[in-house]
Scaffold this motif. Sequence first.
Motif, mmCIF file in Angstrom:
data_model
loop_
_atom_site.group_PDB
_atom_site.id
_atom_site.type_symbol
_atom_site.label_atom_id
_atom_site.label_comp_id
_atom_site.label_asym_id
_atom_site.label_seq_id
_atom_site.Cartn_x
_atom_site.Cartn_y
_atom_site.Cartn_z
ATOM 1 N N VAL A 50 0.863 -1.184 0.000
ATOM 2 C CA VAL A 50 0.000 0.000 0.000
ATOM 3 C C VAL A 50 0.896 1.230 0.000
ATOM 4 N N THR A 51 0.714 2.057 -1.029
ATOM 5 C CA THR A 51 1.527 3.256 -1.200
ATOM 6 C C THR A 51 0.692 4.499 -0.940
ATOM 7 N N GLY A 52 1.380 5.608 -0.937
ATOM 8 C CA GLY A 52 0.714 6.898 -0.811
ATOM 9 C C GLY A 52 1.153 7.787 -1.959
ATOM 10 N N GLU A 53 1.572 9.006 -1.612
ATOM 11 C CA GLU A 53 1.986 9.969 -2.633
ATOM 12 C C GLU A 53 3.205 9.498 -3.428
ATOM 13 N N ALA A 57 7.744 6.148 -6.960
ATOM 14 C CA ALA A 57 9.045 5.820 -6.363
ATOM 15 C C ALA A 57 9.021 4.442 -5.729
ATOM 16 N N THR A 58 7.917 4.098 -5.107
ATOM 17 C CA THR A 58 7.788 2.777 -4.494
ATOM 18 C C THR A 58 7.782 1.694 -5.564
ATOM 19 N N ALA A 59 7.088 1.934 -6.647
ATOM 20 C CA ALA A 59 7.051 0.962 -7.742
ATOM 21 C C ALA A 59 8.454 0.758 -8.320
ATOM 22 N N ARG A 67 3.927 -11.264 -8.312
ATOM 23 C CA ARG A 67 2.874 -11.475 -7.315
ATOM 24 C C ARG A 67 2.844 -10.376 -6.256
ATOM 25 N N VAL A 68 3.066 -9.132 -6.706
ATOM 26 C CA VAL A 68 2.949 -7.981 -5.826
ATOM 27 C C VAL A 68 1.908 -7.046 -6.424
ATOM 28 N N ALA A 69 0.897 -6.730 -5.626
ATOM 29 C CA ALA A 69 -0.131 -5.778 -6.046
ATOM 30 C C ALA A 69 0.169 -4.447 -5.371
ATOM 31 N N LEU A 70 0.236 -3.392 -6.158
ATOM 32 C CA LEU A 70 0.418 -2.044 -5.616
ATOM 33 C C LEU A 70 -0.952 -1.399 -5.485
ATOM 34 N N LEU A 71 -1.258 -0.963 -4.292
ATOM 35 C CA LEU A 71 -2.529 -0.277 -4.034
ATOM 36 C C LEU A 71 -2.210 1.124 -3.543
ATOM 37 N N PRO A 76 -3.493 8.844 2.818
ATOM 38 C CA PRO A 76 -2.438 8.336 3.696
ATOM 39 C C PRO A 76 -2.220 9.182 4.947
ATOM 40 N N GLU A 77 -2.629 10.436 4.898
ATOM 41 C CA GLU A 77 -2.480 11.294 6.074
ATOM 42 C C GLU A 77 -3.333 10.813 7.249
#
Length: 136
Positions: A50-53, A57-59, A67-71, A76-77
């Motif tokens: 689970v990412t935010g802003e 960069a996380t990706a 087998r990784v889902a980015l949500l 996020p605050e």
Amino acid sequence: MSSVVGIVLAAGASRRMGTPKAALVLDGKTFVARVVDTLRAGGVGDVVVVTGEAEDATARALGAKERVALLRNPEPERGQLSSLKVALRHLATAAPEVELAVVALVDHPAVRATTVSALIEAVRATPPAAIALPPH
């Protein structure tokens, strides 16, 4: 999807750090890649990050992990619980067969795979545990 999934909470703004924590490097691997690898080595199948802003960069820091889902957490605050809810809602619809989820924080890249597997074993040995917390 496997019966044991990993949830990596990585939506923090990293304001004090100045750079996304997921992209920090330890021993040649980004934090997020280390956490995903640790979860998998500990017995987790699929992983949800689970990412935010800092989603892009996380990706990039994650690389081509399978087998990784980015949500994306749209708020996020609101804190880690809001990210956990994003992941659990996703799993409820995309993977209703999930037996358990192991929650990891992206800024804890030194957790060992043996700790993850011990946690999974402890939960399975004492059903029906809704939540299990390691004491250390």
